[in-house]
Design a protein around this motif. Structure first.
Motif, mmCIF file in Angstrom:
data_model
loop_
_atom_site.group_PDB
_atom_site.id
_atom_site.type_symbol
_atom_site.label_atom_id
_atom_site.label_comp_id
_atom_site.label_asym_id
_atom_site.label_seq_id
_atom_site.Cartn_x
_atom_site.Cartn_y
_atom_site.Cartn_z
ATOM 1 N N GLY A 418 5.285 2.605 -0.141
ATOM 2 C CA GLY A 418 4.808 1.661 -0.944
ATOM 3 C C GLY A 418 3.860 2.160 -2.427
ATOM 4 O O GLY A 418 3.471 1.952 -3.740
ATOM 5 N N LEU A 419 3.310 3.730 -2.311
ATOM 6 C CA LEU A 419 2.793 4.187 -3.853
ATOM 7 C C LEU A 419 4.031 4.458 -4.888
ATOM 8 O O LEU A 419 3.202 4.393 -6.137
ATOM 9 N N ALA A 420 5.142 4.923 -4.619
ATOM 10 C CA ALA A 420 6.343 5.244 -5.374
ATOM 11 C C ALA A 420 6.134 3.669 -6.593
ATOM 12 O O ALA A 420 6.507 3.214 -7.827
ATOM 13 N N ILE A 421 5.845 2.242 -5.227
ATOM 14 C CA ILE A 421 6.179 0.707 -5.831
ATOM 15 C C ILE A 421 4.945 0.561 -6.743
ATOM 16 O O ILE A 421 5.391 0.177 -7.866
ATOM 17 N N VAL A 422 3.461 1.854 -6.494
ATOM 18 C CA VAL A 422 2.397 1.859 -7.794
ATOM 19 C C VAL A 422 2.684 2.267 -9.226
ATOM 20 O O VAL A 422 2.394 1.798 -9.911
ATOM 21 N N ASP A 423 3.459 3.035 -8.815
ATOM 22 C CA ASP A 423 3.442 4.058 -9.632
ATOM 23 C C ASP A 423 4.491 3.233 -10.941
ATOM 24 O O ASP A 423 4.620 3.436 -12.228
ATOM 25 N N GLN A 424 5.550 2.672 -10.184
ATOM 26 C CA GLN A 424 6.295 1.978 -10.985
ATOM 27 C C GLN A 424 6.014 0.947 -11.334
ATOM 28 O O GLN A 424 5.914 0.905 -12.548
ATOM 29 N N THR A 425 4.877 0.107 -10.937
ATOM 30 C CA THR A 425 3.954 -1.012 -11.263
ATOM 31 C C THR A 425 3.744 -0.392 -12.594
ATOM 32 O O THR A 425 3.494 -0.814 -14.377
ATOM 33 N N ALA A 426 3.038 0.593 -12.638
ATOM 34 C CA ALA A 426 1.868 1.208 -13.617
ATOM 35 C C ALA A 426 2.646 1.473 -15.324
ATOM 36 O O ALA A 426 1.907 1.457 -15.852
ATOM 37 N N LYS A 427 3.321 2.201 -14.696
ATOM 38 C CA LYS A 427 4.287 2.239 -16.022
ATOM 39 C C LYS A 427 5.092 1.308 -16.180
ATOM 40 O O LYS A 427 5.303 1.162 -17.312
ATOM 41 N N ALA A 428 5.524 0.021 -16.252
ATOM 42 C CA ALA A 428 6.120 -0.768 -15.771
ATOM 43 C C ALA A 428 5.146 -1.435 -16.702
ATOM 44 O O ALA A 428 5.513 -2.742 -17.855
ATOM 45 N N HIS A 429 3.859 -1.384 -16.884
ATOM 46 C CA HIS A 429 3.044 -2.039 -17.081
ATOM 47 C C HIS A 429 1.998 -1.319 -18.597
ATOM 48 O O HIS A 429 1.187 -1.569 -19.375
ATOM 49 N N GLY A 430 3.028 -0.665 -18.990
ATOM 50 C CA GLY A 430 2.116 0.335 -20.144
ATOM 51 C C GLY A 430 0.923 1.068 -19.043
ATOM 52 O O GLY A 430 0.080 1.842 -20.507
ATOM 53 N N GLY A 431 0.506 2.030 -18.027
ATOM 54 C CA GLY A 431 -0.726 2.430 -17.967
ATOM 55 C C GLY A 431 0.250 3.486 -16.619
ATOM 56 O O GLY A 431 0.911 4.029 -16.367
ATOM 57 N N ALA A 432 -1.273 4.122 -15.763
ATOM 58 C CA ALA A 432 -0.596 5.489 -15.016
ATOM 59 C C ALA A 432 -1.423 4.941 -13.925
ATOM 60 O O ALA A 432 -2.319 4.294 -13.023
ATOM 61 N N VAL A 433 -0.930 5.876 -13.210
ATOM 62 C CA VAL A 433 -1.937 5.897 -11.237
ATOM 63 C C VAL A 433 -2.643 7.269 -11.108
ATOM 64 O O VAL A 433 -0.955 7.896 -11.141
ATOM 65 N N SER A 434 -3.216 7.328 -10.152
ATOM 66 C CA SER A 434 -3.650 9.431 -10.430
ATOM 67 C C SER A 434 -4.257 8.861 -8.610
ATOM 68 O O SER A 434 -5.026 7.436 -8.689
ATOM 69 N N VAL A 435 -4.602 9.837 -8.016
ATOM 70 C CA VAL A 435 -4.962 10.780 -6.841
ATOM 71 C C VAL A 435 -5.832 11.482 -7.177
ATOM 72 O O VAL A 435 -5.947 12.766 -8.036
ATOM 73 N N SER A 436 -6.782 11.281 -6.295
ATOM 74 C CA SER A 436 -8.379 12.222 -6.444
ATOM 75 C C SER A 436 -9.050 12.540 -5.152
ATOM 76 O O SER A 436 -8.880 11.769 -4.475
ATOM 77 N N ASN A 437 -9.747 13.451 -4.911
ATOM 78 C CA ASN A 437 -10.383 13.614 -3.647
ATOM 79 C C ASN A 437 -12.094 13.052 -3.507
ATOM 80 O O ASN A 437 -12.667 13.628 -4.879
ATOM 81 N N HIS A 438 -12.843 12.455 -3.348
ATOM 82 C CA HIS A 438 -13.901 12.269 -3.436
ATOM 83 C C HIS A 438 -14.376 13.187 -2.876
ATOM 84 O O HIS A 438 -14.145 14.334 -1.779
ATOM 85 N N PRO A 439 -15.929 13.631 -3.610
ATOM 86 C CA PRO A 439 -16.869 14.652 -3.504
ATOM 87 C C PRO A 439 -17.353 14.590 -1.545
ATOM 88 O O PRO A 439 -17.666 15.871 -1.223
ATOM 89 N N ASP A 440 -17.849 13.047 -1.086
ATOM 90 C CA ASP A 440 -17.870 12.825 -0.081
ATOM 91 C C ASP A 440 -16.888 12.584 1.021
ATOM 92 O O ASP A 440 -17.296 12.169 2.076
#
Length: 459
Positions: A418-440
């Motif tokens: 699922g997340l690999a598809i998100v990454d591929q879609t982002a790159k295909a549209h000239g964008g990017a996807v990232s992940v981080s942890n919320h302080p809470d």
């Protein structure tokens, strides 16, 4: 014909044409210059006969200007007077030979006779008498008659003939030298192309992509070599990814297929199972089938690098996310909050919907009920926060890899695509996807896409 031969032939033809032009120009100019010098010497000699009363002509021709009968003899005095290779022949008013010097009689044509009859005018021509070539000028003398002044032109013709041979030899040698130089230059210039051709043929014949590519320079063959090397690298990477995908897919498909086979065998072997056990097995079969179908869909999308052939169009990112959130609420019964601002991008709606839906489903999977999933749409981005354990720092660089599943995710359903598809879609549209942890607590996945301005509103 090879490229080297064509280049060599082209250079030979070009050089030969240039040499022929120069040779012809040189020959014509030389011929005219030599002829002009001969004619000038004849003209200088002819001036001695062009006195108004004709006395000089009468003296030179050995006659009296007042007499009408003139002896038809050769005059030695003329030979003494013009001893520098010039022959003189006098013609009377009737156009007949009167006297002259030299060993041959000069030909008399109709124009010569007209000049002799009038005593005025002149003409210059080249004649052949026996084995001699002479340049002859006929000039009228007063009161009538004419004088022919001749000079040997054979030596000049021999010089011009020798010049012609030299010029022909120069043209042939220049063309041959140019062809040889062109072949050598072409051999050096086309060497990278020949090496690239050999490399391409080796790839076509063997299927190997690790062939040697000639070193690249800054010229066109160098650019072609770099492009060819880049293409081979891309093909090699694509092949490796394809093989890895097949291997990973085989590994991931083995588990649900094994479960399906086990359940089917159980049903076949024990037809009298209790109803509750049978229902449990059937529910498990339905779940495994659904998961297997989803896995196949994701594999197809990853393998084709696109959701379908849907064309790109302007997409209202906030409206698209709203529909996805509403559908996820109905399907999961979970609380999903949405905070959105107007945002417009250009892309494939269903491809983007699949990527955003994967982020929302992933957040719902890792957020224990009844905790909420927060979705925020801002200009050019979609952020999805869950209330789960977050993503470990060592996993953040791999969560978008195909089939990667962290230790915490292995106990959850899913294929790891699922997340690999998100990454591929982002790159295909000239964008990017990232992940981080919320302080809470929890993880925040952010999909960033290039935003386009809204079209101006007509007044």
């Amino acid at each position: 014909m090879t490229l080297r031969a064509r280049i060599a032939l082209a250079m030979a033809v070009l050089t030969g044409a240039t040499a022929i032009f120069v040779a012809v120009t040189t020959y014509v100019a030389t011929d005219q210059r030599v002829r002009s010098e001969v004619d000038q010497s004849l003209e200088t000699a002819a001036r001695r006969f062009q006195d108004p009363d004709g006395r000089q002509a009468a003296i030179l021709c050995g006659t009296n200007t007042n007499t009408t009968t003139r002896p038809r003899t050769r005059t030695p005095e003329l030979s003494n007077e013009y001893a520098e290779g010039i022959q003189i022949q006098c013609i009377d008013s009737k156009g007949e030979f009167q006297s002259g010097t030299g060993s041959v009689l000069l030909p008399i044509n109709d124009r010569d006779r007209r000049i002799a009859a009038s005593g005025v005018g002149s003409q210059t021509r080249t004649v052949r008498v026996g084995d001699k070539v002479l340049r002859v000028e006929t000039v009228g003398i007063q009161p009538s008659g004419a004088v022919q002044i001749a000079r040997d032109y054979g030596e000049t013709n021999r010089v011009l003939a020798s010049l012609r041979l030299w010029l022909v030899a120069i043209v042939v040698l220049a063309a041959a030298a140019s062809a040889l130089a062109g072949w050598l230059i072409a051999r050096r210039a086309t060497k990278p192309l020949v090496q690239l051709t050999d490399a391409a043929e080796e790839v076509a014949n063997t299927g190997r992509l690790d062939v040697d590519v000639p070193p690249a320079g800054n010229d066109e063959p160098g650019r072609l070599a770099r492009a060819f090397s880049t293409m081979l690298a891309a093909l090699g990477q694509s092949r490796e990814q394809q093989q890895q995908l097949v291997q990973d897919a085989g590994h991931e498909l083995r588990t649900p297929l094994t479960s399906l086979r086990t359940n089917v065998e159980t049903l076949q072997r024990y037809p009298d199972l209790p109803e509750e056990t049978r229902r449990t097995i059937l529910d498990d079969l339905e779940s495994e089938t659904r998961e297997l179908g989803a896995l196949v869909d994701e594999l197809v999308q990853l393998a084709t690098d696109t959701f379908d052939d849907e064309p790109e169009e302007r997409v209202a990112l906030d409206q698209l996310t709203l529909r996805i959130v509403e559908r996820a609420r109905r399907r999961t019964g979970r609380e999903i909050t949405l905070t959105s601002s107007p945002s417009t991008i250009v892309g494939r709606p269903r491809d983007l919907a699949r990527a955003i839906s994967n982020l929302v489903d992933n957040a719902a999977k890792f957020s224990e009920a009844p905790s909420a999933v927060d979705v925020v749409v801002s200009p050019g981005s979609v952020s999805v926060r869950d209330r789960g354990p977050g993503v470990a720092p060592e996993d953040q660089g791999h969560v978008f890899d195909r089939f990667y599943r962290s230790a915490l995710a292995r106990s959850k359903p899913g294929s790891g695509l699922g997340l690999a598809i998100v990454d591929q879609t982002a790159k295909a549209h000239g964008g990017a996807v990232s992940v981080s942890n919320h302080p809470d607590g929890g993880a925040v996945f952010t999909l960033v896409l290039p935003e386009v301005p809204d079209p101006p509103v007509a007044d």
